[in-house]
Design a protein around this motif. Structure first.
Motif, PDB file in Angstrom:
ATOM      1  N   ASN A 201       0.827  -1.207   0.000  1.00 54.78           N
ATOM      2  CA  ASN A 201       0.000   0.000   0.000  1.00 54.78           C
ATOM      3  C   ASN A 201       0.863   1.259   0.000  1.00 54.78           C
ATOM      4  O   ASN A 201       2.070   1.214   0.233  1.00 54.78           O
ATOM      5  N   LEU A 202       0.217   2.387  -0.281  1.00 53.26           N
ATOM      6  CA  LEU A 202       0.947   3.642  -0.462  1.00 53.26           C
ATOM      7  C   LEU A 202       1.722   4.042   0.778  1.00 53.26           C
ATOM      8  O   LEU A 202       2.854   4.556   0.685  1.00 53.26           O
ATOM      9  N   PHE A 203       1.154   3.812   1.953  1.00 55.73           N
ATOM     10  CA  PHE A 203       1.845   4.174   3.187  1.00 55.73           C
ATOM     11  C   PHE A 203       3.148   3.398   3.331  1.00 55.73           C
ATOM     12  O   PHE A 203       4.212   3.979   3.558  1.00 55.73           O
ATOM     13  N   ARG A 204       3.070   2.075   3.196  1.00 50.73           N
ATOM     14  CA  ARG A 204       4.280   1.252   3.326  1.00 50.73           C
ATOM     15  C   ARG A 204       5.293   1.551   2.226  1.00 50.73           C
ATOM     16  O   ARG A 204       6.503   1.469   2.460  1.00 50.73           O
ATOM     17  N   LYS A 205       4.798   1.895   1.064  1.00 49.89           N
ATOM     18  CA  LYS A 205       5.682   2.131  -0.082  1.00 49.89           C
ATOM     19  C   LYS A 205       6.661   3.264   0.181  1.00 49.89           C
ATOM     20  O   LYS A 205       7.796   3.242  -0.318  1.00 49.89           O
ATOM     21  N   TYR A 206       6.234   4.251   0.980  1.00 51.90           N
ATOM     22  CA  TYR A 206       7.065   5.443   1.138  1.00 51.90           C
ATOM     23  C   TYR A 206       7.531   5.683   2.574  1.00 51.90           C
ATOM     24  O   TYR A 206       7.697   6.824   2.993  1.00 51.90           O
ATOM     25  N   ILE A 207       7.772   4.608   3.324  1.00 52.85           N
ATOM     26  CA  ILE A 207       8.360   4.770   4.658  1.00 52.85           C
ATOM     27  C   ILE A 207       9.755   4.159   4.724  1.00 52.85           C
ATOM     28  O   ILE A 207      10.304   3.969   5.803  1.00 52.85           O
ATOM     29  N   ASP A 211       9.782   0.257   7.056  1.00 50.86           N
ATOM     30  CA  ASP A 211       8.954  -0.894   6.680  1.00 50.86           C
ATOM     31  C   ASP A 211       9.649  -2.219   6.972  1.00 50.86           C
ATOM     32  O   ASP A 211       9.048  -3.282   6.791  1.00 50.86           O
ATOM     33  N   SER A 256      11.272   5.649  -0.906  1.00 51.45           N
ATOM     34  CA  SER A 256      10.641   4.391  -1.314  1.00 51.45           C
ATOM     35  C   SER A 256      11.306   3.180  -0.680  1.00 51.45           C
ATOM     36  O   SER A 256      12.536   3.053  -0.691  1.00 51.45           O
ATOM     37  N   ARG A 257      10.499   2.287  -0.154  1.00 56.67           N
ATOM     38  CA  ARG A 257      11.019   1.033   0.405  1.00 56.67           C
ATOM     39  C   ARG A 257      11.696   0.190  -0.661  1.00 56.67           C
ATOM     40  O   ARG A 257      12.581  -0.613  -0.356  1.00 56.67           O
TER      41      ARG A 257
END
Length: 267
Positions: A201-207, A211, A256-257
């Protein structure tokens, strides 16, 4: 030099499917070899996967030049560091803005930084496989290209996007459809496995590295997490794609993760 597949490759249908094989226990590189430097964050695969990395002939199937660095750098760097032979099959020249020739050269430079020589990089520049975020590529044509490359190079591991394509790009999801077709129809050579990159999801993608605990906790078949040194190597590879380095791509590299973490699942 980077290989460029002809635009006029015939769209012949796949035939002579392989009979359903009696598959041996799955194998993949052992991640604890003392002979090679490994990222401390590389996690082992499912129980029973224990072949030497030297036995792995991996093919990364991407849609555009820069996918290899933007999305798959943790997988590529980890496989190469483990001793696997890695190659890239890029299924378009990324010519959406008429920059295809420039992007082919950038791809070659990026792959060199990731440990893949130019002789192992192939670009499919076919008129029916254009770079277009709204276009689903023809499954039969794409599967023909991919299977031919797998068989010609004795590939035993394919890595590509999952059904979400990470970004939802139609060209990305087309790759998953083609590999799923080859897998479900038993057309892949015996012993050839397919790993797909998990879309999050977008939240996980950019932490970014935040992550890591989530990725370690959740179920998956493969997980690669880069060291700080390796992450910088991935960013250098991404910076080879000068034509694509708009302001938001710099933010992508920071947050990005996928520049640090790859979690993958088997088909």
């Amino acid at each position: 030099m980077l290989r460029d597949v002809s635009r006029n490759f015939p769209a012949t249908a796949l035939s002579n499917a392989h009979p359903e094989p009696q598959r041996p226990p799955q194998t993949f590189p052992h991640t604890n070899s003392a002979k090679r430097r490994k990222s401390p964050w590389v996690r082992a695969f499912a129980a029973g996967w224990a072949a030497r990395a030297d036995d792995v002939r991996a093919l990364l199937v991407t849609a555009h030049p820069d996918d290899e660095a933007m999305f798959f750098a943790p997988t590529v760097l980890s496989l190469v560091r483990a001793g696997a032979r890695a190659a890239v099959l890029c299924c378009s020249a990324g010519n959406y803005y008429n920059q295809g020739e420039i992007r082919k050269k950038e791809l070659e430079q990026s792959c060199l930084l990731l440990g893949i020589p130019a002789s192992n990089v192939t670009v499919v520049d076919h008129r029916d496989l254009p770079d277009n975020p709204a276009l689903q590529w023809d499954t039969q044509l794409l599967a023909t290209f991919v299977l031919k490359h797998i068989e010609a190079n004795n590939i035993n591991l394919v890595v590509t996007f999952d059904a979400g394509g990470v970004s939802g790009h139609a060209n990305h999801t087309s790759l998953y459809t083609a590999l799923s077709y080859l897998h479900s129809e038993r057309k892949l050579p015996e012993g050839c496995h397919v790993l797909t990159l998990e879309s999050v999801n977008l939240f996980r993608k950019y932490i970014s590295i935040l992550d890591v605990p989530v990725s370690c906790f959740l179920s998956r078949d493969a997980l690669f997490i880069l060291t700080e040194e390796e992450a910088e190597q991935a960013r250098r590879a991404m910076r080879c794609h000068h034509s694509q380095l708009l302001w938001f791509r710099h933010l992508y590299m920071l947050f990005s993760r996928y520049m640090v973490i790859n979690s993958l699942r088997l088909l």
